[in-house]
Write a protein that holds these residues in place. Structure first.
Motif, PDB file in Angstrom:
ATOM      1  N   GLN A  35       0.909  -1.206   0.161  1.00 56.57           N
ATOM      2  CA  GLN A  35      -0.073   0.038   0.199  1.00 56.57           C
ATOM      3  C   GLN A  35       0.866   1.214  -0.012  1.00 56.57           C
ATOM      4  OE1 GLN A  35      -3.507  -0.189   2.062  1.00 56.57           O
ATOM      5  NE2 GLN A  35      -3.284  -2.165   2.980  1.00 56.57           N
ATOM      6  N   ARG A 216     -11.367  -2.446  18.702  1.00 59.59           N
ATOM      7  CA  ARG A 216     -10.729  -1.120  17.754  1.00 59.59           C
ATOM      8  C   ARG A 216     -11.158  -0.083  18.219  1.00 59.59           C
ATOM      9  NH1 ARG A 216      -8.311  -3.307  13.254  1.00 59.59           N
ATOM     10  NH2 ARG A 216      -8.746  -5.447  13.025  1.00 59.59           N
ATOM     11  N   ASN A 259     -14.309   5.862  14.915  1.00 57.10           N
ATOM     12  CA  ASN A 259     -14.122   5.994  13.522  1.00 57.10           C
ATOM     13  C   ASN A 259     -15.650   5.721  12.650  1.00 57.10           C
ATOM     14  OD1 ASN A 259     -11.008   5.945  13.252  1.00 57.10           O
ATOM     15  ND2 ASN A 259     -11.430   4.056  14.378  1.00 57.10           N
ATOM     16  N   SER A 261     -17.508   7.807   8.878  1.00 49.03           N
ATOM     17  CA  SER A 261     -17.336   7.792   7.748  1.00 49.03           C
ATOM     18  C   SER A 261     -16.233   8.992   7.362  1.00 49.03           C
ATOM     19  CB  SER A 261     -18.680   8.300   7.130  1.00 49.03           C
ATOM     20  OG  SER A 261     -18.402   8.397   5.602  1.00 49.03           O
TER      21      SER A 261
ATOM     22  N   ILE B  65      -8.775  -5.062   9.366  1.00 47.49           N
ATOM     23  CA  ILE B  65      -7.736  -3.926   9.766  1.00 47.49           C
ATOM     24  C   ILE B  65      -8.543  -2.668   9.425  1.00 47.49           C
ATOM     25  CG2 ILE B  65      -6.407  -3.556   7.648  1.00 47.49           C
ATOM     26  CD1 ILE B  65      -3.851  -3.075   9.477  1.00 47.49           C
ATOM     27  N   CYS B  66      -9.268  -2.768   8.208  1.00 50.59           N
ATOM     28  CA  CYS B  66     -10.035  -1.568   7.872  1.00 50.59           C
ATOM     29  C   CYS B  66     -11.615  -1.921   7.973  1.00 50.59           C
ATOM     30  CB  CYS B  66      -9.624  -1.378   6.308  1.00 50.59           C
ATOM     31  SG  CYS B  66      -8.124  -0.373   6.074  1.00 50.59           S
ATOM     32  N   THR B  74     -18.347   1.327  11.055  1.00 47.47           N
ATOM     33  CA  THR B  74     -17.228   1.764  10.036  1.00 47.47           C
ATOM     34  C   THR B  74     -15.886   2.064  10.909  1.00 47.47           C
ATOM     35  OG1 THR B  74     -18.907   3.081   8.709  1.00 47.47           O
ATOM     36  CG2 THR B  74     -16.430   3.677   8.639  1.00 47.47           C
ATOM     37  N   ILE B  75     -14.709   1.436  10.182  1.00 43.82           N
ATOM     38  CA  ILE B  75     -13.445   1.351  10.684  1.00 43.82           C
ATOM     39  C   ILE B  75     -12.993   2.344   9.850  1.00 43.82           C
ATOM     40  CG2 ILE B  75     -11.508   0.247  11.582  1.00 43.82           C
ATOM     41  CD1 ILE B  75     -13.084  -2.193  12.044  1.00 43.82           C
ATOM     42  N   VAL B  76     -12.224   1.992   8.898  1.00 38.51           N
ATOM     43  CA  VAL B  76     -11.751   2.842   7.657  1.00 38.51           C
ATOM     44  C   VAL B  76     -12.494   2.609   6.375  1.00 38.51           C
ATOM     45  CG1 VAL B  76      -9.607   3.082   6.296  1.00 38.51           C
ATOM     46  CG2 VAL B  76      -9.221   2.346   8.667  1.00 38.51           C
ATOM     47  N   GLY B  93     -24.093   7.007   4.279  1.00 39.59           N
ATOM     48  CA  GLY B  93     -23.477   7.935   5.299  1.00 39.59           C
ATOM     49  C   GLY B  93     -21.769   7.572   4.976  1.00 39.59           C
ATOM     50  N   PHE B  94     -21.295   6.502   4.397  1.00 41.95           N
ATOM     51  CA  PHE B  94     -20.033   6.270   4.055  1.00 41.95           C
ATOM     52  C   PHE B  94     -19.422   7.206   2.970  1.00 41.95           C
ATOM     53  CE2 PHE B  94     -16.379   4.295   2.549  1.00 41.95           C
ATOM     54  CZ  PHE B  94     -15.498   4.429   3.793  1.00 41.95           C
ATOM     55  N   HIS B  95     -18.299   7.752   3.341  1.00 40.41           N
ATOM     56  CA  HIS B  95     -17.741   8.804   2.334  1.00 40.41           C
ATOM     57  C   HIS B  95     -16.801   7.971   1.249  1.00 40.41           C
ATOM     58  CE1 HIS B  95     -16.801  13.122   2.474  1.00 40.41           C
ATOM     59  NE2 HIS B  95     -16.330  12.720   1.337  1.00 40.41           N
ATOM     60  N   GLN B 120      -7.722  -1.914  -7.398  1.00 40.16           N
ATOM     61  CA  GLN B 120      -7.357  -0.700  -8.247  1.00 40.16           C
ATOM     62  C   GLN B 120      -7.698  -0.938  -9.617  1.00 40.16           C
ATOM     63  OE1 GLN B 120      -6.192   2.081  -6.854  1.00 40.16           O
ATOM     64  NE2 GLN B 120      -6.110   1.499  -4.742  1.00 40.16           N
ATOM     65  N   LEU B 127     -10.659   4.260  -3.137  1.00 42.24           N
ATOM     66  CA  LEU B 127      -9.917   4.694  -1.942  1.00 42.24           C
ATOM     67  C   LEU B 127      -9.281   3.398  -1.356  1.00 42.24           C
ATOM     68  CD1 LEU B 127     -12.119   7.531  -0.461  1.00 42.24           C
ATOM     69  CD2 LEU B 127      -9.857   7.821  -1.783  1.00 42.24           C
ATOM     70  N   THR B 129      -6.809   1.022  -0.926  1.00 40.96           N
ATOM     71  CA  THR B 129      -5.444   0.860  -1.499  1.00 40.96           C
ATOM     72  C   THR B 129      -4.748  -0.391  -1.300  1.00 40.96           C
ATOM     73  OG1 THR B 129      -4.562   1.554   0.790  1.00 40.96           O
ATOM     74  CG2 THR B 129      -4.681   3.298  -0.873  1.00 40.96           C
ATOM     75  N   PHE B 130      -5.684  -1.141  -0.639  1.00 44.55           N
ATOM     76  CA  PHE B 130      -5.370  -2.950  -0.397  1.00 44.55           C
ATOM     77  C   PHE B 130      -5.238  -3.355  -1.890  1.00 44.55           C
ATOM     78  CE2 PHE B 130      -6.369  -7.429  -0.104  1.00 44.55           C
ATOM     79  CZ  PHE B 130      -5.519  -7.711   1.117  1.00 44.55           C
ATOM     80  N   PRO B 131      -3.682  -3.923  -1.867  1.00 41.49           N
ATOM     81  CA  PRO B 131      -3.419  -4.394  -3.104  1.00 41.49           C
ATOM     82  C   PRO B 131      -4.007  -5.535  -3.824  1.00 41.49           C
ATOM     83  CG  PRO B 131      -1.700  -4.912  -1.593  1.00 41.49           C
ATOM     84  CD  PRO B 131      -2.655  -4.216  -0.787  1.00 41.49           C
ATOM     85  N   GLY B 132      -4.552  -6.212  -3.276  1.00 43.75           N
ATOM     86  CA  GLY B 132      -5.671  -7.472  -3.331  1.00 43.75           C
ATOM     87  C   GLY B 132      -5.072  -8.731  -2.763  1.00 43.75           C
TER      88      GLY B 132
END
Lengths: 455, 150
Positions: A35, A216, A259, A261, B65-66, B74-76, B93-95, B120, B127, B129-132
């Motif tokens: 990343q 978390r 955390n 949106s 992790i996200c 929602t985390i990331v 509501g998620f951006h 990607q 957004l 960015t996880f490579p897969g």
């Protein structure tokens, strides 16, 4: 009297070490995770961590995702060069081989060893050569063992960190090892009085902490710190801050984060208590007159608006209250009384556009009980009225041309160019003739231009 | 990675040279029925044995992790509870990135498999960015786990 002459020097030295050596995004982590640096860092360069960056750190730097040999390559290097101008020249050269003002310097050259070892172990070690004094030192170090526990609908991450200073291992951007300003001149003068949390044990101690991250959200950590012995201090290029720990110094950290949106917030608290044999030299201390004890209580908070990463706003703040019992220093004639308190508030507000252009505003306010001996008059570093009070405003503009996902040679080439100005409205207790030798607080206003390269 | 459609195409094989006895006809009928069931069941999933429990481990090590598996958390990134069958960019509501919102994808197992191979490439500008996940088996397992989040 040797003690009186030495103490300010020690404190300033420690502050210089603290301010100049914050580690940033390193390519090995980017290659390991597959990343870009922007995934974990604000402004593509850091050290401000995004929620993902925090999770990566708490997770022991073990996240994977990268491919090929590069994802296992653990080395990176860093160069920081700068120009420093102060409002008034210093009476003596800023350092050996430097002038009294308008100095160019190769501040730091660092080598990083960073990455995952197993699913449960990872670390980060930074070694730094200082172009200011020509020394080499062991810089930020954080080695971790972690494991997740499945609690059904949620999880608990447990970990252990061995690190070289309180808050070096902290995942939040509001604690001292990682708070703004992230780079500062080592060739200027900074306020003498700083709470212990601000760096008195960073770099010169080793600590073991255990932590848990529940759902978390709730972060709990506790540990103990001990300063190095003289030999290890010398070997790692470090020096005592307030002194050598007389017994292990307990450290406790609590934080809660939210955390949602594109946004993140946290609040927290810190506790650090230490009994010292007061330092009488870089590698020596003397507890024969008693110990100095410092007890720090801090609250901190932060907020990030990340959105879709076009416009990013972050703010962080910390407020520290410190109780001091300076029996040892008093016994050696270094203080007029034993009981003291010191407070410090720091806050910053930053704005980044497309992780490329940044503007950060900061404030640092310190106040505490006066002591005409502890804060005695001395050229530049002293106080005419015996007060530790200082107030600074900091503004920094940044340009990060390399370091983003689509940057040239990403993620191996990361460059940040910054222009920082620090304005003092009060310094060591005063505004005009603050040191008793005719220097004004504004004389220490500092313009710091820097180029920061990590590859 | 071999896609499901290709894998299941092979056993159908057209004429097999057998004489159409009642028994054989019955077997052919059973085979067609079974095949139809397989096609319905796996019209999209990857052609690997799916192990939701193993997928949970992949989720924990690579995704959590996200992303949360809890509804509305929602985390990331957005919660992945109920993601299978959901339209892209649709968690209230998620951006989201414009790229994700405008991708017009539906997260069926097949699309998830393609996306998780290289986010990607499937949604340029996302957004995420996880490579897969480059291991087909891991993808199959984690999709099996996600299918259970309802």
């Amino acid at each position: 009297m040797r003690r009186l002459a030495y103490t300010p020097g020690i404190i300033v030295f420690v502050v210089v070490l603290l301010l100049g050596d914050k580690a940033h995004a390193v390519p090995p982590f980017a290659m390991q995770t597959g990343q870009p640096c922007t995934a974990c860092h604000i402004g593509a360069f850091g050290p401000q961590l995004t929620p993902l960056g925090r999770a990566f750190k708490i997770g022991g730097y073990t996240q994977t995702g990268g491919q090929g040999w590069q994802s296992h390559f653990p080395l990176a290097a860093m160069f920081l060069g700068s120009f420093t101008n102060t409002g008034q020249s210093q009476p003596d050269p800023a350092a050996v081989h430097f002038g009294r003002n308008n100095n160019f310097a190769a501040d730091q050259i660092s080598l990083f060893l960073a990455g995952r070892v197993t699913d449960y172990a990872g670390g980060f070690v930074q070694g730094t050569y200082s172009g200011i004094d020509g020394s080499f030192k062991l810089d930020n170090t954080d080695l971790r063992l972690t494991t997740p526990l499945d609690l059904g609908d949620t999880d608990l991450r447990l970990g252990l960190s061995v690190n070289n200073g309180p808050t070096v291992q902290d995942p939040y951007n509001s604690t001292y090892a990682w708070i703004f300003p992230f780079a500062s001149s080592a060739l200027t003068v900074t306020p003498t009085a700083q709470p212990l949390l601000a760096g008195g044990l960073i770099g010169n101690s080793i600590g073991t902490t255990v932590y848990g991250w529940y759902d978390r959200s709730l972060y709990l950590e506790a540990g103990l710190y001990n300063t190095y012995g003289p030999s290890l201090l010398s070997a790692t290029g470090q020096a005592y801050g307030p002194g050598s720990t007389a017994n292990p110094a307990p450290y406790v950290r609590v934080a809660y984060e939210w955390n949602w949106s594109g946004q993140s917030a946290h609040v927290g608290g810190l506790f650090l208590h230490s009994n010292f044999n007061p330092a009488v030299g870089p590698f020596s201390s003397d507890g024969s007159f008693g110990h100095d004890s410092f007890t720090d209580y801090a609250i901190d908070a932060g907020y990030q608006f990340l959105g879709n990463r076009t416009y990013v706003v972050t703010t962080d703040a910390i407020l520290v209250h410190e109780d001091q019992n300076l029996r040892g220093t008093f016994g050696m004639g270094g203080a007029a009384r034993t009981g003291h308190s010191l407070n410090q508030a720091r806050a910053s507000l930053s704005f980044f556009y497309k992780d490329t252009y940044g503007l950060t505003l900061g404030i640092e306010n310190t106040w505490g009980t006066p002591d005409p001996v502890l804060y005695a008059p001395a050229p530049v570093t002293g106080s005419a009225n015996g007060k530790p009070n200082s107030n600074a405003f900091i503004v920094e503009a940044d340009w990060i041309p390399f370091g983003k996902q689509d940057s040239w040679a990403a993620p191996w080439v990361n460059l940040k160019l910054g222009l920082q100005y620090t304005l003092y409205t009060r310094f060591n207790g005063g505004t005009r003739n603050y040191d008793g030798f005719g220097r004004n607080a504004g004389g220490n206003n500092t313009l710091y231009a820097f180029a920061w390269l990590i590859f | 990675m071999p896609r499901t459609e290709r894998t299941i195409a092979s056993p159908t094989g057209g004429s097999n040279g057998l004489v159409a006895t009642p028994c054989v006809a019955y077997l052919q009928h059973v085979g067609r029925t079974a095949l139809a069931a397989i096609v319905v069941f796996a019209s999209s999933p990857p052609a690997h044995a799916q192990d939701a429990d193993a997928g949970k481990q992949v989720f924990r090590s690579q995704c959590s992790i996200c992303h949360s598996a809890q509804p509305g958390r929602t985390i990331v990134g957005p919660s992945l509870f109920g993601v299978v069958g959901r339209h892209s960019g649709s968690v209230p509501g998620f951006h989201y990135s414009n790229a994700n919102r405008q991708s017009g994808l539906t997260w069926d197992p097949s699309t998830l498999d393609r996306y998780l191979t290289s986010p990607q490439q499937v949604v340029p500008g996302t957004l995420m960015t996880f490579p897969g996940l480059h291991d087909p088996k891991q993808r199959a397992n984690v999709i099996a786990f996600l299918k259970g989040l309802h």
